[in-house]
Each structure stands twice: as structure tokens, then as C-alpha cells.
Design an enzyme around this catalytic site. Structure first.
Site, PDB file in Angstrom:
ATOM      1  N   GLN A 135       0.833  -1.203   0.000  1.00 35.21           N
ATOM      2  CA  GLN A 135       0.000   0.000   0.000  1.00 35.21           C
ATOM      3  C   GLN A 135       0.870   1.255   0.000  1.00 35.21           C
ATOM      4  OE1 GLN A 135      -3.449  -0.095   2.342  1.00 35.21           O
ATOM      5  NE2 GLN A 135      -4.064   1.915   1.667  1.00 35.21           N
ATOM      6  N   PHE A 136       1.119   1.793  -1.210  1.00 35.16           N
ATOM      7  CA  PHE A 136       1.970   2.975  -1.327  1.00 35.16           C
ATOM      8  C   PHE A 136       1.371   4.193  -0.653  1.00 35.16           C
ATOM      9  CE2 PHE A 136      -0.870   3.886  -4.813  1.00 35.16           C
ATOM     10  CZ  PHE A 136      -0.866   5.275  -4.913  1.00 35.16           C
ATOM     11  N   THR A 137       0.060   4.213  -0.450  1.00 33.56           N
ATOM     12  CA  THR A 137      -0.584   5.395   0.137  1.00 33.56           C
ATOM     13  C   THR A 137      -0.210   5.600   1.603  1.00 33.56           C
ATOM     14  OG1 THR A 137      -2.593   4.184   0.701  1.00 33.56           O
ATOM     15  CG2 THR A 137      -2.535   5.265  -1.462  1.00 33.56           C
TER      16      THR A 137
END
Length: 141
Positions: free
Chosen positions: A74-76
Site C-alpha cells: 500500500q503505497f498510500t
């Protein structure tokens, strides 16, 4: 590396309506974010922490009770929404850097003896889970 760790009673990841990863019963759902300075050594450190952190029922770890983990990239997690109305993703590592490091976390967990399910890197995923507690903790390595 950053991980959002949730104690769950089951979790799964769907991509285009197909289940690509699932754990049943008590375990951890782990969202993993990677930043530019992360290394395979940090991935191994995160894996050891996830395997041994005592957040399950009765202050047990996954290693204590052989509980499974669902690991989802999850890059966010490295989004920055302090200014303006639109987050920036500058602190998140690009996919070609992040994907091998998330895979390294998974590989290290499996080397420790963990049962690990995963999402699909870069896909539009639907993650469903039953958070037990609710219990969520942030781990920064």
C-alpha cells in the site's frame, strides 16, 4: 518501511472479483508501504517484527500460535496530506523499487515459518477483514 497491522478474524483480497489472497481465523492483516531509503535489510527487520509482535489474543505473537498473515502492498501509507486538499505521494517509493521489497518481507516471513497470503502488487484491490478488538498498530522500521 511502514506497516499498518490489524489483528483480524479472517481477511481476504479480491482483484476483479477473484480472491487472490485469504487468511481464515485469527491472524494479522498487514498493509506495507515502502519509501525511497528502504532496503532488503529493513524488509527482513519488518518481517521479524511482524512474526514476533505480541498483539494477538492473550498477548501472543503469530510465531507463538502459528497464525497466518495477509500482506498487502500500500503505497498510500507514505501519502502526505498536510498541505492543500490533495495528498502527495513523493515519499512513496516507485513500483520498481517497492515491489521487490514487499516481496522480500513476504519471503522473509515464510523463511521464518509463517503462512502468508498476499494481495497483487499494483492491482485495484478490495480488502475485506474482520478487525478483532478493534486493534490496529503502526510499525515504522
Amino acid at each position: 518501511m511502514r506497516a499498518v497491522v490489524q489483528r483480524v478474524d479472517g481477511a481476504r483480497v479480491l482483484v476483479a472479483g477473484e480472491t487472490v489472497g485469504e487468511i481464515v481465523g485469527e491472524g494479522l492483516c498487514v498493509l506495507v508501504g515502502v519509501t525511497h531509503e528502504d532496503t532488503p535489510e529493513k524488509a527482513a527487520q519488518l518481517a521479524r517484527k511482524l512474526w514476533s509482535v505480541r498483539v494477538l489474543e492473550g498477548e501472543k505473537s503469530c510465531s507463538d500460535v502459528n497464525a497466518p498473515l495477509l500482506v498487502v502492498s500500500q503505497f498510500t501509507l507514505y501519502g502526505d496530506a498536510r498541505k492543500g486538499r490533495r495528498p502527495t505521494w513523493n515519499a512513496a517509493a516507485p513500483g520498481d523499487v517497492a515491489e521487490p521489497l514487499v516481496e522480500e518481507v513476504v519471503a522473509q516471513l515464510r523463511a521464518l515459518g509463517a503462512t502468508v497470503a498476499t494481495g497483487r502488487f499494483g492491482a485495484d484491490m478490495r480488502v475485506t477483514l474482520t478487525n478483532h478488538g478493534p486493534f490496529t498498530v503502526l510499525i515504522d522500521i
